[in-house]
Scaffold this active site. Structure first.
Site, mmCIF file in Angstrom:
data_model
loop_
_atom_site.group_PDB
_atom_site.id
_atom_site.type_symbol
_atom_site.label_atom_id
_atom_site.label_comp_id
_atom_site.label_asym_id
_atom_site.label_seq_id
_atom_site.Cartn_x
_atom_site.Cartn_y
_atom_site.Cartn_z
ATOM 1 N N GLY A 10 6.903 43.656 4.244
ATOM 2 C CA GLY A 10 6.028 42.539 3.852
ATOM 3 C C GLY A 10 6.622 41.781 2.681
ATOM 4 N N GLY A 13 5.733 38.057 1.212
ATOM 5 C CA GLY A 13 4.446 37.712 0.605
ATOM 6 C C GLY A 13 4.599 37.484 -0.886
ATOM 7 C CG ASP A 36 7.695 39.361 5.895
ATOM 8 O OD1 ASP A 36 7.111 39.560 4.816
ATOM 9 O OD2 ASP A 36 7.177 38.705 6.832
ATOM 10 C CB ILE A 37 6.355 39.891 10.989
ATOM 11 C CG1 ILE A 37 6.293 39.761 12.499
ATOM 12 C CG2 ILE A 37 5.325 39.012 10.299
ATOM 13 C CD1 ILE A 37 5.148 40.538 13.104
ATOM 14 N NE ARG A 38 5.062 36.056 6.551
ATOM 15 C CZ ARG A 38 4.503 35.895 5.365
ATOM 16 N NH1 ARG A 38 3.791 34.817 5.116
ATOM 17 N NH2 ARG A 38 4.632 36.805 4.413
ATOM 18 C CG ASP A 55 5.345 44.154 14.288
ATOM 19 O OD1 ASP A 55 4.802 44.788 13.376
ATOM 20 O OD2 ASP A 55 4.736 43.644 15.242
ATOM 21 C CB ILE A 56 5.587 47.687 9.887
ATOM 22 C CG1 ILE A 56 4.244 46.952 9.969
ATOM 23 C CG2 ILE A 56 6.360 47.243 8.673
ATOM 24 C CD1 ILE A 56 3.292 47.297 8.847
ATOM 25 C CE1 TYR A 155 -5.895 44.175 2.488
ATOM 26 C CE2 TYR A 155 -7.684 44.038 0.903
ATOM 27 C CZ TYR A 155 -6.336 44.050 1.179
ATOM 28 O OH TYR A 155 -5.430 43.950 0.149
ATOM 29 C CE LYS A 159 -3.986 47.091 1.223
ATOM 30 N NZ LYS A 159 -2.529 47.268 1.170
HETATM 31 C C1 AKB Z 1 -7.848 40.042 -0.821
HETATM 32 O O1 AKB Z 1 -8.603 39.188 -1.281
HETATM 33 O O2 AKB Z 1 -7.858 40.454 0.338
HETATM 34 C C2 AKB Z 1 -6.836 40.655 -1.748
HETATM 35 C C3 AKB Z 1 -7.402 41.867 -2.384
HETATM 36 C C4 AKB Z 1 -8.443 41.764 -3.412
HETATM 37 O O3 AKB Z 1 -6.978 42.922 -2.055
HETATM 38 N N1 AKB Z 1 -6.433 39.724 -2.735
#
Ligand code: AKB
Length: 341
Positions: A10, A13, A36-38, A55-56, A155, A159
């Site tokens: 990545g 980014g 990175d994919i891009r 791609d990972i 997300y 995480k």
């Molecule tokens: C998001 O907004 O997804 C990130 C984060 C807070 O992990 N910046």
């Protein structure tokens, strides 16, 4: 012999760019291979040794990495951020979880081949938290690593689970083997607040209103915030985020009493951020049109987090409080950036 390298996933980014620049400036570092994919933006390419567009999730590609390099350290930055992830939860799961397990597996195999642990540096996020309501958010003291970890976004769930995967690979992997081997993954994780960079805009995050406000003002464009003026979460300037990753990466293992560390710099409301931006750009037009979905997400993220474990174990100390972040880093750098484009 396979060359010893640092791998960054990545890498294209905003964190990747900052990390590449800082690693490039450091002496005695192994060559840097980025994935990175891009691909990697052209101006960054002279700063790394090898760029791989891929791609990972591509296991053949990871096998090739396995056979071509001795990977000493992995900065696994590739992820879909929170807003993007909400629209595509299964893709988010694939990239954020399957991608991470692929890299952890690669680290484990690498460690076995070379007979030495592979450091795995992982950025997690305040998205792992889930405040039940605004009153609780306003009243609780800064959250330590294990409080209110009840994320409401895919997300945040991804995480949090990856933090557990890192712990599993570091401490429990192959726990039923008849001949237990020394564990090979040395997982180290920082939980970042919202990050603000003067050089790049994030894509698809929910804390993005802060950097977006600033970049819009610098470009002379009006900005509508998707959160209320009183919305508050912790933030950090990008140079401190890079400092955190590298300091944790180089900390002696025996000093680390945990695998996951909060890091933070300052907490501001959207209105306070707008105020800082307007001090530097008096013509900035900022107004508020909160969108309920993204507002709800920000409302579940904590007001402040407690990073005393990082301070105690590996000497974490941010260099940029809010004042310094805006007036010494963000605003001068951004003014120069848009002047020269
Ligand atoms: C998001 O907004 O997804 C990130 C984060 C807070 O992990 N910046």
């Amino acid at each position: 012999m396979r060359p010893k390298v640092i791998l960054i996933t990545g890498a294209n980014g905003e964190v990747g760019h900052g990390l590449i620049q800082r690693l490039h400036a450091m002496k005695d570092q192994p060559p840097v291979v980025v994935l990175d994919i891009r691909g990697l933006d052209e101006h960054m390419q002279p700063l790394v040794d090898t760029t791989i567009v891929g791609d990972i999730l591509d296991e053949n590609l990871l096998d090739t990495l396995m056979s071509e390099y001795e990977i000493d350290m992995i900065f696994h930055l590739a992820a879909l951020l929170s807003t993007h992830s909400e629209f595509r939860p299964t893709s988010a799961h694939r990239v954020n979880v399957q991608g991470t397990i692929n890299l952890l597996q690669l680290a484990e195999e690498q460690a076995r081949w070379r007979g030495k642990a592979v450091k795995f540096i992982f950025p997690s996020s305040i998205a792992v938290y889930g405040m039940p309501d605004l009153d609780t958010k306003a009243q609780v003291p800064p959250l330590t690593e294990n409080e209110y970890t009840m994320p409401t976004t895919i997300y945040g769930c991804n995480k949090l689970y990856c933090e557990h995967l890192g712990r599993y690979y570091t401490r429990h992997y192959r726990q039923l083997a008849t001949t237990p081997e020394p564990f090979g993954v040395d997982f180290r994780c920082v939980r970042f607040p919202g990050l603000i960079s003067a050089l790049t805009l994030p894509t698809g995050g929910t804390s993005d209103y802060a950097p977006e406000m600033l970049h819009a003002a610098a470009k002379g464009e009006p900005y509508q915030s998707f959160v209320r003026p009183d919305s508050v979460i912790p933030f950090m300037a990008m140079p401190d985020a890079i400092k955190a990753l590298l300091t944790l990466a180089h900390a002696p293992r025996e000093q680390l009493t945990q695998l996951v560390y909060n890091v933070t710099s300052f907490s501001l409301t959207a209105e306070e951020i707008a105020g800082m931006v307007q001090q530097a750009f008096p013509n900035a037009q900022i107004d508020y049109a909160p969108t309920p979905g993204r507002q709800n997400i920000v409302d579940t993220w904590p007001r402040e987090i407690d990073d005393s474990a990082a301070r105690r174990d590996w000497g974490w100390l941010p260099e940029y409080d809010a004042e310094r972040a805006f007036f010494r880093y963000l605003i001068p750098t951004i003014q120069q950036r848009y002047r020269s484009t």
